[in-house]
Write a protein that holds these residues in place. Structure first.
Motif, mmCIF file in Angstrom:
data_model
loop_
_atom_site.group_PDB
_atom_site.id
_atom_site.type_symbol
_atom_site.label_atom_id
_atom_site.label_comp_id
_atom_site.label_asym_id
_atom_site.label_seq_id
_atom_site.Cartn_x
_atom_site.Cartn_y
_atom_site.Cartn_z
ATOM 1 N N UNK A 24 42.576 41.539 71.876
ATOM 2 C CA UNK A 24 41.544 41.342 72.902
ATOM 3 C C UNK A 24 40.128 41.353 72.323
ATOM 4 N N UNK A 25 39.966 41.872 71.131
ATOM 5 C CA UNK A 25 38.633 41.973 70.540
ATOM 6 C C UNK A 25 38.248 40.673 69.841
ATOM 7 N N UNK A 26 37.033 40.211 70.103
ATOM 8 C CA UNK A 26 36.568 38.952 69.511
ATOM 9 C C UNK A 26 36.282 39.138 68.026
ATOM 10 N N UNK A 27 36.771 38.243 67.174
ATOM 11 C CA UNK A 27 36.475 38.344 65.741
ATOM 12 C C UNK A 27 35.021 37.990 65.462
ATOM 13 N N UNK A 28 34.526 38.412 64.329
ATOM 14 C CA UNK A 28 33.137 38.114 63.970
ATOM 15 C C UNK A 28 33.074 37.807 62.475
ATOM 16 N N UNK A 29 32.065 37.050 62.094
ATOM 17 C CA UNK A 29 31.921 36.632 60.711
ATOM 18 C C UNK A 29 31.472 37.805 59.833
ATOM 19 N N UNK A 30 32.129 37.932 58.672
ATOM 20 C CA UNK A 30 31.776 38.967 57.703
ATOM 21 C C UNK A 30 31.505 38.315 56.353
ATOM 22 N N UNK A 31 31.039 39.117 55.406
ATOM 23 C CA UNK A 31 30.678 38.602 54.088
ATOM 24 C C UNK A 31 31.291 39.496 53.012
ATOM 25 N N UNK A 32 31.948 38.871 52.037
ATOM 26 C CA UNK A 32 32.471 39.640 50.916
ATOM 27 C C UNK A 32 31.315 40.085 50.023
ATOM 28 N N UNK A 33 31.168 41.387 49.848
ATOM 29 C CA UNK A 33 30.089 41.895 49.009
ATOM 30 C C UNK A 33 30.417 41.889 47.532
ATOM 31 N N UNK A 34 31.682 41.669 47.209
ATOM 32 C CA UNK A 34 32.108 41.648 45.812
ATOM 33 C C UNK A 34 33.412 40.874 45.712
ATOM 34 N N UNK A 89 33.398 45.034 39.984
ATOM 35 C CA UNK A 89 32.024 44.795 39.560
ATOM 36 C C UNK A 89 31.953 43.442 38.853
ATOM 37 N N UNK A 90 30.778 42.767 38.854
ATOM 38 C CA UNK A 90 30.659 41.450 38.214
ATOM 39 C C UNK A 90 31.116 41.430 36.763
ATOM 40 N N UNK A 91 30.794 42.471 36.002
ATOM 41 C CA UNK A 91 31.186 42.485 34.599
ATOM 42 C C UNK A 91 32.708 42.618 34.441
ATOM 43 N N UNK A 93 34.891 41.263 36.595
ATOM 44 C CA UNK A 93 35.386 39.913 36.874
ATOM 45 C C UNK A 93 35.215 39.029 35.649
ATOM 46 N N UNK A 94 34.055 39.105 35.023
ATOM 47 C CA UNK A 94 33.785 38.279 33.833
ATOM 48 C C UNK A 94 34.763 38.578 32.701
ATOM 49 N N UNK A 95 35.183 39.832 32.600
ATOM 50 C CA UNK A 95 36.067 40.229 31.507
ATOM 51 C C UNK A 95 37.418 39.528 31.580
ATOM 52 N N UNK A 96 37.832 39.127 32.802
ATOM 53 C CA UNK A 96 39.122 38.455 32.952
ATOM 54 C C UNK A 96 39.030 36.958 32.674
ATOM 55 N N UNK A 97 37.813 36.439 32.586
ATOM 56 C CA UNK A 97 37.613 35.035 32.220
ATOM 57 C C UNK A 97 38.481 34.109 33.070
ATOM 58 N N UNK A 98 38.508 34.366 34.383
ATOM 59 C CA UNK A 98 39.345 33.582 35.296
ATOM 60 C C UNK A 98 38.537 32.462 35.942
ATOM 61 N N UNK A 99 39.188 31.364 36.215
ATOM 62 C CA UNK A 99 38.525 30.233 36.872
ATOM 63 C C UNK A 99 38.074 30.641 38.277
ATOM 64 N N UNK A 100 36.959 30.046 38.732
ATOM 65 C CA UNK A 100 36.450 30.358 40.070
ATOM 66 C C UNK A 100 37.488 30.074 41.142
#
Length: 277
Positions: A24-34, A89-91, A93-100
């Motif tokens: 019954x609750x209306x969904x709302x837009x959220x943002x991934x912070x990481x 953390x961004x560093x 993610x970078x360590x895994x060298x994964x494609x976007x």
């Protein structure tokens, strides 16, 4: 949404999400912070991002991409959901060298290779293992990156009615996983023929009903194995496996180690931990 931060380390944060939203609750837009990897340990919810829709059930993985907008829905289940979320953390993610593209995959169906590590992470969060949450989070991330890189995605179109039927059937299988369940019995819960149920379930959730049943049993086993006071044979029978040898083979295929070695890893055996990575 009640949350509890289980770990906040420079490389990774681990958050326990518990959502009690209803249809019954209306969904709302959220943002991934990481960038994040969230293991669904129970319940179900819908996830909408970049024009794609996913239905997540127990054992599924939600892949969050930093800066991306998303919408969570609860159209098919009013019991909410619970997730253990590893936020990178961004560093890291970078360590895994994964494609976007890997971080924009949206979600993955219940895969045994990831589910056993998700349950191990939950055991750590509950204080039932000597491992560190950051260790498990990095193991899970490494295995996910490898799996997503190897997968080929096939787009399917399903109706809201089919999505509801598949999610409700998955919830039923999850609740009865320790019992004997065949395709006909599961199909009857959805009001479909066995063939149409098989096709609908696989299209919506990305796995067959039997695969989901086995993976539900494996997840339960992974959650119980850190308890050294409980014999492995008892665990195998308790979660629904008919014999020990089948359980050992199936678990080893999923985790890459035997149930006994998995138990040893949960207790801090470094050699067995290396085998899980």
């Amino acid at each position: 949404m009640p949350t509890a931060t289980k770990l906040h380390h420079g490389a990774i944060a681990v958050v326990d999400f518990r959502c009690s939203a209803t249809p019954e609750e209306a969904p709302f837009t959220e943002l991934h912070g990481s960038h994040s990897i969230s293991y669904v340990r129970c319940g179900s919810f819908g996830y909408r991002a970049r024009g794609k829709a996913y239905e997540l059930v127990a054992g599924s993985i939600l892949i969050g991409c930093r800066g991306e907008e998303f919408l969570c829905t609860h159209d098919h289940h009013d019991g909410g959901d619970e997730c253990l979320s590893f936020q990178l953390a961004p560093e890291t993610v970078d360590a895994f060298d994964a494609r976007d593209a890997i971080w924009r995959s949206g979600a993955l169906p219940p895969l045994p290779e990831l589910a056993v590590l998700g349950e191990l992470g939950q055991a750590v969060a509950d204080g039932d293992s000597d491992l560190g949450l950051d260790e498990v989070g990095l193991m899970l991330t490494s295995r996910l990156v490898d799996l997503v890189a190897a997968r080929k995605h096939k787009a399917t179109i399903t109706s809201p009615r089919d999505r509801r039927r598949a999610v409700e059937a998955a919830m039923w299988i999850e609740a009865n996983a320790s019992a004997e369940i065949d395709l006909d019995a599961a199909a009857r819960t959805a009001g479909l023929s066995a063939f149409h149920f098989l096709r609908t379930f696989a299209n919506v959730l990305g796995v067959t009903p039997h695969q989901y049943l086995v993976r539900s049993r494996l997840r339960r086993a992974a959650r119980l194995l850190p308890d050294a006071s409980r014999p492995i044979t008892d665990i195998a029978f308790a979660v629904g496996f008919a014999d020990l040898s089948n359980f050992v083979r199936t678990f080893h295929r999923a985790a890459g180690v035997s149930p006994r070695a998995f138990r040893q890893a949960a207790k801090g055996d470094r050699k067995q931990i290396e085998a899980l990575i």
